[in-house]
Design a protein around this motif. Structure first.
Motif, PDB file in Angstrom:
ATOM      1  N   ILE A  45       0.861  -1.173   0.000  1.00  0.00           N
ATOM      2  CA  ILE A  45       0.000   0.000   0.000  1.00  0.00           C
ATOM      3  C   ILE A  45       0.902   1.228   0.000  1.00  0.00           C
ATOM      4  O   ILE A  45       1.748   1.379   0.900  1.00  0.00           O
ATOM      5  CB  ILE A  45      -0.903   0.037   1.254  1.00  0.00           C
ATOM      6  CG1 ILE A  45      -1.762  -1.222   1.342  1.00  0.00           C
ATOM      7  CG2 ILE A  45      -1.768   1.297   1.248  1.00  0.00           C
ATOM      8  CD1 ILE A  45      -2.379  -1.414   2.728  1.00  0.00           C
ATOM      9  N   GLU A  50       0.658   4.825   0.798  1.00  0.00           N
ATOM     10  CA  GLU A  50      -0.256   5.756   1.449  1.00  0.00           C
ATOM     11  C   GLU A  50       0.307   7.172   1.363  1.00  0.00           C
ATOM     12  O   GLU A  50       1.262   7.521   2.054  1.00  0.00           O
ATOM     13  CB  GLU A  50      -0.460   5.376   2.915  1.00  0.00           C
ATOM     14  CG  GLU A  50      -1.388   6.341   3.649  1.00  0.00           C
ATOM     15  CD  GLU A  50      -1.535   6.043   5.132  1.00  0.00           C
ATOM     16  OE1 GLU A  50      -2.423   6.633   5.766  1.00  0.00           O
ATOM     17  OE2 GLU A  50      -0.747   5.223   5.652  1.00  0.00           O
ATOM     18  N   THR A  55       2.688  -1.269   4.393  1.00  0.00           N
ATOM     19  CA  THR A  55       2.311   0.092   4.003  1.00  0.00           C
ATOM     20  C   THR A  55       3.530   1.006   3.930  1.00  0.00           C
ATOM     21  O   THR A  55       4.353   1.042   4.852  1.00  0.00           O
ATOM     22  CB  THR A  55       1.294   0.687   4.998  1.00  0.00           C
ATOM     23  OG1 THR A  55       0.144  -0.153   5.047  1.00  0.00           O
ATOM     24  CG2 THR A  55       0.869   2.087   4.577  1.00  0.00           C
TER      25      THR A  55
END
Length: 491
Positions: free
Chosen positions: A301, A303, A329
């Motif tokens: 991910i 972010e 992440t």
């Protein structure tokens, strides 16, 4: 040298503004060299004696002698004892690719680029706004920045570290700044970070480019919100990735569509705290589902915590990175909006497994970020100035956001519907039926107004276009007068 023509041309060359700051002998040498390269002084031509040319130009003989000597060393002049100085025969029209008359040919052939270069040229770059203008996006208010405090801290950092800041720095970033960033994101954004996980960069776009290079193969897929940040799409395209759009609704990224993806992508780019450009916040259940998706797929991910510092209705939702116990992440942040764009400082908080490969990739790309800027920023954060500045700017931007909403309602209610964003530095507006986005942008440009269109942020342009109006760098008076001027231009 022909008696007069070349002498007068040489005098004109010597008076060129671009040579004005140079030493006189260098000006004479550069002017003669350019006449040779242009074909005005032909190969094999005998040059005037140094005494004669010095008298004609009104300079000392030593000046001309030094110019001739440098031209000989560089290969432009051949000197023969007892015969004089001659333009080198190697400077021929065939070597220079110029016709015999000395005029450069105008080539109709396109520049030969690599396939990647051609793709970059065709797709265009990203244009950053370099001056405050209604209603450009991406510009914070810089007049309120505490320059005096910053300069004092900069002098302190320079005095303490002295010559060491002039050397190459750690590609991962200066340890004091990495620690300050980790402390800040843990406290303010609910992250779980250590200084060892922070990689200091120049911008979010650099971070996105590194992610594209390290996490995906060329021509492979990468998932991205639709609509989404234009700079992210360009960074991924630069790395030759295939961007696969995932729709966004009122609760953020649609997880049903993400889970239905069959492209084989293992990386998704999201702006969960303040989705760009819609302004929506990714719902908690979707955040948890996103973390589960990354763990199941063994994916990543990305972010981008875009504009999260500027939330006007309560506190912003904690970041996804802090929810991710599996450490899949990559958290991106920048100081371009929270401080000022010219600082060129951003960062990534990386899963431990990615610290070394990302740092190595960064070292190849541009080495490191200027150390003195890093050490100054570390002090700015640690001494509490960063938090104080953010508090002050949140109040200013909240007033300007409301001023924008009121101005649009007062002057443009018949043209667009404004969406009051809970945070951020720009306001999305949807055009009403019968209004064309490109036409409104054209009319606004004629009035000296920038209207960033919404359609370019979509993989598939929406049925009804709109704008993204930046308000952060404009006073309430500027906003109202600008919107009134825009209304007159559109009517």
């Amino acid at each position: 040298m022909t008696p007069r023509f070349e002498l007068e041309t040489l005098k004109i060359r010597l008076a060129a503004p671009e040579l004005a700051a140079l030493d006189l002998r260098v000006r004479v040498q550069r002017a003669l060299r350019q006449l040779m390269l242009d074909g005005v002084l032909a190969p094999g031509l005998r040059l005037p004696a140094t005494r004669a040319l010095a008298q004609s130009l009104g300079v000392s003989r030593d000046t001309v002698e030094l110019a001739y000597a440098q031209l000989r060393l560089d290969g432009y002049v051949r000197r023969q004892a007892g015969s004089g100085s001659f333009v080198s025969a190697s400077i021929g029209a065939s070597l220079l690719g110029k016709p015999a008359n000395g005029l450069a040919p105008v080539s109709a052939q396109p520049v030969a680029l690599s396939a990647r270069g051609a793709q970059i040229l065709a797709s265009g770059g990203v244009t950053d706004q370099q001056r405050v203008q209604a209603f450009a996006t991406g510009l914070p208010e810089t007049r309120a920045f505490p320059v005096d405090v910053w300069e004092r801290l900069r002098r302190q950092a320079a005095g303490e570290h002295r010559a060491s800041v002039l050397l190459h720095g750690d590609p991962q970033g200066a340890e004091p700044l990495r620690q300050a960033i980790a402390d800040y994101v843990n406290l303010e954004r609910g992250a779980r970070a250590t200084a060892g996980q922070v990689l200091v960069l120049s911008s979010t776009r650099q971070a996105l480019y590194l992610c594209a290079q390290v996490l995906a193969d060329a021509h492979g897929p990468i998932l991205m919100e639709d609509p989404g940040y234009f700079g992210a799409r360009k960074a991924f395209e630069l790395a030759q990735l295939r961007v696969v759009p995932v729709p966004v609704d009122a609760q953020g990224l649609r997880m049903d569509r993400l889970r239905a993806d069959t492209s084989g992508a293992n990386t998704v780019y999201v702006t969960p705290s303040h989705q760009y450009p819609t302004g929506v916040t990714l719902a908690l259940e979707r955040r948890l589902d996103l973390v589960a998706w990354a763990a199941e797929r063994q994916g990543w991910i990305i972010e981008d915590d875009y504009d999260s510092q500027f939330h006007y209705a309560g506190l912003p939702t904690a970041c996804v990175q802090g929810l991710d116990a599996r450490q899949r992440t990559i958290y991106l942040g920048t100081f371009a909006k929270s401080l000022y764009p010219g600082l060129r400082l951003g960062y990534m908080v990386l899963p431990p497994a990615l610290v070394k490969p990302m740092t190595h990739a960064r070292s190849i790309l541009d080495g490191h970020t200027p150390q003195l800027d890093q050490l100054t920023l570390a002090r700015f954060i640690a001494d509490g100035h960063f938090a104080a500045h953010l508090r002050a700017m949140r109040k200013i931007y909240a007033v300007r956001r409301d001023a924008m909403a009121q101005a649009v309602q007062r002057h443009l209610a018949h043209v667009v519907t404004a969406q009051l964003p809970p945070g951020g530095l720009q306001m999305p507006c949807r055009l009403r039926e019968g209004r064309d986005e490109l036409e409104t942008i054209r009319l606004a440009a004629q009035a000296g107004i920038v209207l960033p269109g919404l359609s370019r942020l979509y993989a598939t342009p929406p049925q009804q276009g709109g704008w993204l109006l930046g308000f952060a760098a404009l006073t309430p008076h500027d906003i109202d007068s600008g919107i009134a001027r825009l209304a007159r231009a559109l009517d």
